[in-house]
Motif scaffolding. Sequence first.
Motif, PDB file in Angstrom:
ATOM      1  N   LEU A 617       0.843  -1.186   0.000  1.00 31.49           N
ATOM      2  CA  LEU A 617       0.000   0.000   0.000  1.00 31.49           C
ATOM      3  C   LEU A 617       0.881   1.240   0.000  1.00 31.49           C
ATOM      4  O   LEU A 617       1.955   1.245   0.618  1.00 31.49           O
ATOM      5  CB  LEU A 617      -0.902   0.032   1.243  1.00 31.49           C
ATOM      6  N   ASN A 618       0.420   2.285  -0.671  1.00 39.03           N
ATOM      7  CA  ASN A 618       1.204   3.527  -0.683  1.00 39.03           C
ATOM      8  C   ASN A 618       1.107   4.277   0.641  1.00 39.03           C
ATOM      9  O   ASN A 618       1.981   5.081   0.983  1.00 39.03           O
ATOM     10  CB  ASN A 618       0.743   4.439  -1.824  1.00 39.03           C
ATOM     11  N   VAL A 619       0.019   4.043   1.404  1.00 38.70           N
ATOM     12  CA  VAL A 619      -0.144   4.630   2.732  1.00 38.70           C
ATOM     13  C   VAL A 619      -0.615   3.529   3.676  1.00 38.70           C
ATOM     14  O   VAL A 619      -1.260   2.568   3.251  1.00 38.70           O
ATOM     15  CB  VAL A 619      -1.162   5.796   2.732  1.00 38.70           C
ATOM     16  N   GLN A 620      -0.290   3.689   4.927  1.00 36.23           N
ATOM     17  CA  GLN A 620      -0.725   2.713   5.913  1.00 36.23           C
ATOM     18  C   GLN A 620      -2.143   3.046   6.387  1.00 36.23           C
ATOM     19  O   GLN A 620      -2.542   4.217   6.417  1.00 36.23           O
ATOM     20  CB  GLN A 620       0.221   2.690   7.107  1.00 36.23           C
ATOM     21  N   PRO A 621      -2.920   2.034   6.774  1.00 36.59           N
ATOM     22  CA  PRO A 621      -4.229   2.325   7.353  1.00 36.59           C
ATOM     23  C   PRO A 621      -4.074   3.209   8.597  1.00 36.59           C
ATOM     24  O   PRO A 621      -3.010   3.210   9.243  1.00 36.59           O
ATOM     25  CB  PRO A 621      -4.773   0.945   7.730  1.00 36.59           C
ATOM     26  N   HIS A 622      -5.117   3.938   8.926  1.00 30.52           N
ATOM     27  CA  HIS A 622      -5.094   4.759  10.143  1.00 30.52           C
ATOM     28  C   HIS A 622      -4.852   3.854  11.346  1.00 30.52           C
ATOM     29  O   HIS A 622      -5.365   2.729  11.410  1.00 30.52           O
ATOM     30  CB  HIS A 622      -6.432   5.486  10.288  1.00 30.52           C
ATOM     31  N   HIS A 623      -4.067   4.344  12.312  1.00 29.75           N
ATOM     32  CA  HIS A 623      -3.686   3.490  13.443  1.00 29.75           C
ATOM     33  C   HIS A 623      -4.892   2.994  14.242  1.00 29.75           C
ATOM     34  O   HIS A 623      -4.816   1.982  14.937  1.00 29.75           O
ATOM     35  CB  HIS A 623      -2.723   4.235  14.372  1.00 29.75           C
ATOM     36  N   ALA A 624      -6.015   3.688  14.129  1.00 28.63           N
ATOM     37  CA  ALA A 624      -7.209   3.263  14.856  1.00 28.63           C
ATOM     38  C   ALA A 624      -7.907   2.092  14.176  1.00 28.63           C
ATOM     39  O   ALA A 624      -8.666   1.366  14.822  1.00 28.63           O
ATOM     40  CB  ALA A 624      -8.185   4.432  14.996  1.00 28.63           C
ATOM     41  N   TYR A 625      -7.667   1.906  12.887  1.00 22.70           N
ATOM     42  CA  TYR A 625      -8.381   0.875  12.118  1.00 22.70           C
ATOM     43  C   TYR A 625      -7.411   0.129  11.206  1.00 22.70           C
ATOM     44  O   TYR A 625      -7.536   0.153   9.990  1.00 22.70           O
ATOM     45  CB  TYR A 625      -9.522   1.528  11.328  1.00 22.70           C
ATOM     46  N   MET A 626      -6.451  -0.542  11.828  1.00 24.66           N
ATOM     47  CA  MET A 626      -5.429  -1.272  11.093  1.00 24.66           C
ATOM     48  C   MET A 626      -5.926  -2.627  10.594  1.00 24.66           C
ATOM     49  O   MET A 626      -5.288  -3.253   9.755  1.00 24.66           O
ATOM     50  CB  MET A 626      -4.209  -1.483  11.987  1.00 24.66           C
ATOM     51  N   GLY A 627      -7.075  -3.089  11.140  1.00 24.09           N
ATOM     52  CA  GLY A 627      -7.565  -4.396  10.753  1.00 24.09           C
ATOM     53  C   GLY A 627      -6.514  -5.471  10.953  1.00 24.09           C
ATOM     54  O   GLY A 627      -5.835  -5.512  11.976  1.00 24.09           O
ATOM     55  N   SER A 628      -6.340  -6.331   9.962  1.00 25.46           N
ATOM     56  CA  SER A 628      -5.304  -7.356   9.989  1.00 25.46           C
ATOM     57  C   SER A 628      -4.083  -6.922   9.190  1.00 25.46           C
ATOM     58  O   SER A 628      -3.276  -7.747   8.763  1.00 25.46           O
ATOM     59  CB  SER A 628      -5.849  -8.675   9.416  1.00 25.46           C
ATOM     60  N   GLY A 629      -3.965  -5.614   8.968  1.00 24.45           N
ATOM     61  CA  GLY A 629      -2.866  -5.117   8.160  1.00 24.45           C
ATOM     62  C   GLY A 629      -3.172  -5.293   6.684  1.00 24.45           C
ATOM     63  O   GLY A 629      -4.239  -5.763   6.291  1.00 24.45           O
ATOM     64  N   SER A 630      -2.219  -4.931   5.845  1.00 20.88           N
ATOM     65  CA  SER A 630      -2.462  -4.977   4.398  1.00 20.88           C
ATOM     66  C   SER A 630      -2.815  -6.377   3.916  1.00 20.88           C
ATOM     67  O   SER A 630      -3.643  -6.546   3.019  1.00 20.88           O
ATOM     68  CB  SER A 630      -1.230  -4.462   3.649  1.00 20.88           C
ATOM     69  N   ASN A 631      -2.221  -7.412   4.525  1.00 22.46           N
ATOM     70  CA  ASN A 631      -2.542  -8.783   4.108  1.00 22.46           C
ATOM     71  C   ASN A 631      -3.998  -9.139   4.375  1.00 22.46           C
ATOM     72  O   ASN A 631      -4.529 -10.088   3.787  1.00 22.46           O
ATOM     73  CB  ASN A 631      -1.626  -9.785   4.811  1.00 22.46           C
ATOM     74  N   GLY A 632      -4.635  -8.394   5.275  1.00 23.89           N
ATOM     75  CA  GLY A 632      -6.040  -8.639   5.536  1.00 23.89           C
ATOM     76  C   GLY A 632      -6.936  -8.358   4.346  1.00 23.89           C
ATOM     77  O   GLY A 632      -8.090  -8.803   4.307  1.00 23.89           O
ATOM     78  N   LEU A 633      -6.417  -7.635   3.341  1.00 24.37           N
ATOM     79  CA  LEU A 633      -7.203  -7.367   2.142  1.00 24.37           C
ATOM     80  C   LEU A 633      -7.233  -8.548   1.186  1.00 24.37           C
ATOM     81  O   LEU A 633      -8.048  -8.575   0.259  1.00 24.37           O
ATOM     82  CB  LEU A 633      -6.652  -6.131   1.426  1.00 24.37           C
ATOM     83  N   ILE A 634      -6.342  -9.518   1.388  1.00 25.90           N
ATOM     84  CA  ILE A 634      -6.313 -10.682   0.487  1.00 25.90           C
ATOM     85  C   ILE A 634      -6.113 -11.969   1.296  1.00 25.90           C
ATOM     86  O   ILE A 634      -5.316 -12.838   0.928  1.00 25.90           O
ATOM     87  CB  ILE A 634      -5.201 -10.548  -0.583  1.00 25.90           C
ATOM     88  N   ASN A 635      -6.860 -12.095   2.412  1.00 28.78           N
ATOM     89  CA  ASN A 635      -6.710 -13.293   3.245  1.00 28.78           C
ATOM     90  C   ASN A 635      -7.900 -14.232   3.151  1.00 28.78           C
ATOM     91  O   ASN A 635      -8.003 -15.195   3.915  1.00 28.78           O
ATOM     92  CB  ASN A 635      -6.461 -12.911   4.709  1.00 28.78           C
ATOM     93  N   GLY A 636      -8.829 -13.957   2.218  1.00 27.83           N
ATOM     94  CA  GLY A 636      -9.965 -14.857   2.017  1.00 27.83           C
ATOM     95  C   GLY A 636     -11.099 -14.650   2.991  1.00 27.83           C
ATOM     96  O   GLY A 636     -12.086 -15.393   2.953  1.00 27.83           O
ATOM     97  N   MET A 637     -11.000 -13.645   3.876  1.00 29.28           N
ATOM     98  CA  MET A 637     -12.017 -13.433   4.905  1.00 29.28           C
ATOM     99  C   MET A 637     -12.643 -12.050   4.745  1.00 29.28           C
ATOM    100  O   MET A 637     -11.933 -11.053   4.662  1.00 29.28           O
ATOM    101  CB  MET A 637     -11.410 -13.593   6.291  1.00 29.28           C
ATOM    102  N   SER A 638     -13.951 -12.022   4.695  1.00 31.36           N
ATOM    103  CA  SER A 638     -14.669 -10.763   4.519  1.00 31.36           C
ATOM    104  C   SER A 638     -14.991 -10.138   5.869  1.00 31.36           C
ATOM    105  O   SER A 638     -15.183 -10.831   6.871  1.00 31.36           O
ATOM    106  CB  SER A 638     -15.975 -11.004   3.748  1.00 31.36           C
ATOM    107  N   GLY A 639     -15.081  -8.798   5.877  1.00 33.53           N
ATOM    108  CA  GLY A 639     -15.466  -8.096   7.078  1.00 33.53           C
ATOM    109  C   GLY A 639     -16.952  -8.221   7.349  1.00 33.53           C
ATOM    110  O   GLY A 639     -17.728  -8.715   6.535  1.00 33.53           O
ATOM    111  N   SER A 640     -17.337  -7.751   8.508  1.00 31.25           N
ATOM    112  CA  SER A 640     -18.736  -7.791   8.907  1.00 31.25           C
ATOM    113  C   SER A 640     -19.592  -6.976   7.952  1.00 31.25           C
ATOM    114  O   SER A 640     -19.159  -5.948   7.427  1.00 31.25           O
ATOM    115  CB  SER A 640     -18.879  -7.243  10.332  1.00 31.25           C
ATOM    116  N   ASP A 641     -20.830  -7.421   7.744  1.00 33.06           N
ATOM    117  CA  ASP A 641     -21.751  -6.680   6.890  1.00 33.06           C
ATOM    118  C   ASP A 641     -22.242  -5.399   7.551  1.00 33.06           C
ATOM    119  O   ASP A 641     -22.780  -4.522   6.870  1.00 33.06           O
ATOM    120  CB  ASP A 641     -22.965  -7.550   6.549  1.00 33.06           C
ATOM    121  N   TYR A 642     -22.090  -5.282   8.860  1.00 35.96           N
ATOM    122  CA  TYR A 642     -22.666  -4.121   9.539  1.00 35.96           C
ATOM    123  C   TYR A 642     -21.722  -3.446  10.527  1.00 35.96           C
ATOM    124  O   TYR A 642     -22.085  -2.449  11.147  1.00 35.96           O
ATOM    125  CB  TYR A 642     -23.956  -4.529  10.272  1.00 35.96           C
TER     126      TYR A 642
END
Length: 756
Positions: A617-642
Amino acid sequence: MQFKTSLISVVFMTVFFSCSKKLVEPITPHIIPIPLSQTIQNGYFQITNETTLSFEDEFSIAGNFLKNYVESGTSFELKSGEDIVFRKDETISNKEGYKLQVSDNGIIILANTGQGAFLAVQSLRQLLPVELENKSFSGQGIAVQNVKIEDEPKFEYRGMHLDVSRHMFPVEFIKKYIDAIAMLKMNTFHWHLTDDQGWRIEIKKYPKLQEIAAYRNETLIGHYNTQPQEFDGKRYGGYYTQEEIKDIVAYAGARYITVIPEIELPGHSQAAISAYPELGCTGNQVEVATKGGVFEDIYCPKEETFAFLEDVFDEVLELFPSTYIHIGGDEAPKTRWKNCEHCQALIDKEDLIDENGLQSYFITRIEKYINSKGRQIIGWDEILEGGLAPNATVMSWRGFEGAIEAAKLGHNVILTPGSHAYFDHYQSENKDEPLAIGGFLPLEKVYSFNPIPKELTSEQSKYVLGAQGNVWTEYMPNSKQVEYMVFPRILALSEAVWSMSDRKDYKDFVLRVENFHKRMDALDINYANHLYEIEGKLVTNRDQVFYEMGTAIAGKNIHYTLDGSEPTITSKIYKTGIPISKSETIKAAVFKDDKILGETFSQTINWHKAIGHKITLNVQPHHAYMGSGSNGLINGMSGSDYRYGDKEWLGFWGEDVEITIDLGVETEITSISTRFHNGNGQWIYAPKMIEIEFDNDEIIEVFIPETEGLLASVALEKNVKTRFIILRISERGIIPDGKQGAGNAAWTFIDEIVIQ
């Protein structure tokens, strides 16, 4: 492990009483927040009906608290004598510091102030049986583990907030809340008394505040972002009389808790304007707000408005002896001011830059009045906009940035960032969690909270007074729900603001929390128990993909299945990562012996071509909402619908994002899809379009349909061979007037990027 308690030995002894033989087991110390120094020693002191107690007048609050606690929880009577003794120790420099010494011969509490002695009693309380809390103790004696404790707080301000405007709670619960604050060695109760949805403090000079502003016609049902919005059609409201407030303030004072009232201005004032329309810029009648949010009708900076507020503060100051008075200052839309002839003339007259300068003028004028009464103001970090009032303390809630700016200007700051201190956020990813505003703030993240921003020098850090947990109650209609959202996260916060960093260890902490469950049960506190929930993550090791699981509490077995069935004690025991090479549904549960603990964990992994590959990623996620990091965007798991704040969503604030996925080798793909959160009530906006680029330099613009729902999806059907895929996502810019968060940058939240 950083836990440094010196365990010499803990022995269980047989104690003979006059009529019977009974085994007395002294409690191994599990004190929260963990003390500065704690040394456990051989033996115990026994409290019986023959035990005596002495204290000087300076320590009467602490001494009487201990006496009443023991006597009301047992059949004992602590007579005057030297078994348990409070003594003054002028060598203790911190006013909240103390020493607690338990030996075979008795208990000595050393402190330089009554407050320090009271805090020592709160530690001693946790060395006594939990049955004293609910008056169910029936033994003939209490064995108190021999121990030496020396303790003092890390921060001088240690607070908890409670909003009673969105939902109101009985006086009895307010006292129970204060009791919990005191038990955990916090010292401040921030009482949010006025807002758009209700005015909750009796002001005798303005009776319409009680008659009109204290009541709304109905209340929103469900979440703010649910469309269409629905309401319950029931009148709701009430207020605390001045006598009730005096009673609560006195009750808190008897526990060394300072109560700081909050009277919101210039924004979040629609309830007051509903009672007195002349306080607004239009003079039009408005209603008390029936849902959360930000509203355009705010106080107009007219002389009659300042006269009203000065009269209000005159009565408030009589009720609250606190040095600080909170004046809000957040989320004040300037729409009415921009269209108000008086406001524009005032901007010219006072040579102000714009409406932000007018807000600074407004707050500075209120500050001067409160200063003239010998008090100081606190405001949310928006009071920095347009120039900070001269003596103001800043409460930084929109992250750490406000605290950093204010401290560098030489102003005191208190940290209350939404990322670590907002207890209205979800605390578990369990789908059965009660409705909350959004976000994700688990226990461990609260525990990791360091109120001193790393950007500050040691000299600037001196302006950080401490931190506070905030409890906004739009989605907390009753006291049991408040307790569920606060406990056990308040335990983690108490240690973040009291204990020194080198004393903190999360693995040790959760064991103490598990032990503390018994005390909360005895106190009839409706706490959330997520200690036995399973956390999982996808990891890549040497081109192989594994799913790893774990729990906060060690010493329990995880049993799991891959066939969709519910796990049982006979299911396979998890030991190391589970190999993943196709779509799987993992179900797992924690067991102790044959008993299942907590809820069943379920995770679906949808296999696609990007899993296990490289992403940048060209920028890092905001420190408050890092999720699982950049790899979380391609780990096969979707976020909550709500819920936008779980570990699968990545949040970016006001930044364009460029994502590069490297598939390793040229790969044939047929589609790319992802989705964005669109919770405008939380300042979150889906982008209008994204760009997708391939190896052949082809760039495709994919437009995202407008939606009123929480989710906006985008998909590109494309047959192409490529190694690299680049996605460019443009942020939505500044939130427009009339919307929640107007004037702030919009957030972008991105979910799984699926490559087929």
